[in-house]
Scaffold this motif. Structure first.
Motif, short mmCIF file in Angstrom:
data_model
loop_
_atom_site.label_atom_id
_atom_site.label_comp_id
_atom_site.label_asym_id
_atom_site.label_seq_id
_atom_site.Cartn_x
_atom_site.Cartn_y
_atom_site.Cartn_z
N TYR A 142 0.82 -1.21 0.00
CA TYR A 142 0.00 0.00 0.00
C TYR A 142 0.85 1.26 0.00
N ALA A 143 1.97 1.25 0.71
CA ALA A 143 2.87 2.41 0.70
C ALA A 143 3.42 2.65 -0.70
N ASP A 144 3.79 1.58 -1.39
CA ASP A 144 4.34 1.71 -2.74
C ASP A 144 3.33 2.31 -3.71
N ARG A 145 2.05 2.15 -3.40
CA ARG A 145 1.00 2.67 -4.28
C ARG A 145 0.41 3.98 -3.78
N GLY A 146 1.12 4.62 -2.84
CA GLY A 146 0.75 5.93 -2.38
C GLY A 146 -0.47 6.01 -1.49
N ARG A 147 -0.86 4.88 -0.88
CA ARG A 147 -2.05 4.89 -0.03
C ARG A 147 -1.79 5.53 1.33
N PHE A 148 -0.53 5.59 1.73
CA PHE A 148 -0.12 6.35 2.91
C PHE A 148 1.36 6.68 2.73
N ALA A 150 5.12 6.66 2.64
CA ALA A 150 6.04 5.53 2.81
C ALA A 150 6.96 5.71 4.00
N GLU A 151 7.27 6.96 4.36
CA GLU A 151 8.19 7.18 5.49
C GLU A 151 7.57 6.76 6.83
N LEU A 152 6.26 6.57 6.86
CA LEU A 152 5.61 6.12 8.09
C LEU A 152 5.77 4.62 8.32
N LEU A 153 6.21 3.90 7.29
CA LEU A 153 6.41 2.46 7.44
C LEU A 153 7.80 2.20 8.02
N THR A 154 7.92 2.41 9.31
CA THR A 154 9.18 2.19 10.03
C THR A 154 9.24 0.75 10.53
N PRO A 191 -3.70 3.79 12.96
CA PRO A 191 -3.28 5.09 13.51
C PRO A 191 -1.79 5.36 13.33
N ALA A 192 -0.99 4.30 13.37
CA ALA A 192 0.46 4.49 13.23
C ALA A 192 0.86 4.96 11.85
N ILE A 193 0.00 4.71 10.85
CA ILE A 193 0.31 5.20 9.49
C ILE A 193 -0.61 6.36 9.11
N GLY A 194 -1.19 6.99 10.13
CA GLY A 194 -1.94 8.22 9.90
C GLY A 194 -3.32 8.05 9.34
N LEU A 195 -3.93 6.88 9.51
CA LEU A 195 -5.24 6.64 8.94
C LEU A 195 -6.34 6.56 9.98
N ARG A 198 -10.17 4.16 13.18
CA ARG A 198 -10.90 3.15 12.39
C ARG A 198 -11.05 3.73 11.00
N ALA A 199 -10.07 3.49 10.19
CA ALA A 199 -10.02 4.11 8.88
C ALA A 199 -10.92 3.40 7.89
N PRO A 200 -11.49 4.13 6.95
CA PRO A 200 -12.19 3.48 5.83
C PRO A 200 -11.18 2.80 4.94
N ARG A 201 -11.67 2.04 4.00
CA ARG A 201 -10.75 1.38 3.08
C ARG A 201 -9.89 2.40 2.35
N ALA A 202 -8.61 2.05 2.20
CA ALA A 202 -7.68 2.98 1.56
C ALA A 202 -8.02 3.13 0.09
#
Length: 202
Positions: A142-148, A150-154, A191-195, A198-202
């Protein structure tokens, strides 16, 4: 059926699976430090020479079995169901943890002698080649496709789901339910990736 016939009937994938199953059973009984080719061969009902044609020592047999029985996440190709994919990834982890391979890994990592012998090879040759921690493959997809961002994927974020499932398995002595897996996703990973909580579908 004679022992000789039982030993000679199996070929190819069927024989390899029997050997993989045997080494996982053997490590649960004796530990990684006491694995032998004789013990594996006896449990698999196959000649020891069969093992030596493919592997050099019993640890190599064990690593091969763990590699082939370690599941790989399959994110939704369209990257349109992040929450669902994360829940499925954690469910996959739970199923693996309860399998012979998962129980063998737990036995290895909780035994100081076995952990010293195998932990580095286990992480490098099994986990790293199968996506690292559970949820990492989904999150990277999902990070590779810009859904959140990428720098948040630690490394910490990639570990959250696996760590919480492991804690639940230890504390409760039972696998988490789908509702509990969803709570881990909704309240910790998203929440850790800023969504949001309870986030809706990306």
């Amino acid at each position: 059926m004679s022992d000789h016939n039982a030993r000679t009937r199996r070929r190819g994938g069927e024989l390899i699976k029997a050997i993989h199953d045997a080494v996982l059973e053997e490590v649960l009984e004796v530990g990684a430090g006491r694995l032998t080719m004789d013990g594996i061969a006896r449990r698999a009902a196959t000649p020891r020479t069969t093992l030596y044609r493919r592997w050099s020592d019993p640890i190599e047999v064990l690593l091969d079995a763990l590699y082939h029985q370690h599941p790989v996440e399959e994110p939704t190709p369209g990257a349109d169901d992040l929450r669902g994919d994360l829940i499925r990834a954690l469910r996959l982890m739970v199923e693996w943890a309860l399998s012979p391979a998962g129980r063998a890994v737990a036995a290895i990592l909780t035994d100081p002698r076995s952990a010293a012998l195998m932990s580095e090879a286990l992480f490098e040759r099994v986990f790293a080649n199968r996506g690292g921690t559970f949820t990492r493959t989904v999150l990277q997809h999902y990070a590779d496709r810009g859904r959140f961002p990428a720098e948040l994927l630690t490394p910490v974020v990639a570990d959250i789901g696996e760590a919480l499932v492991t804690k639940h398995l230890i504390d409760a002595g039972a696998p988490p339910t789908d509702e509990e897996l969803a709570a881990i996703v909704d309240q910790a990973i998203l929440p850790a990736i800023g969504l949001g909580p309870r986030a809706p579908r990306a």
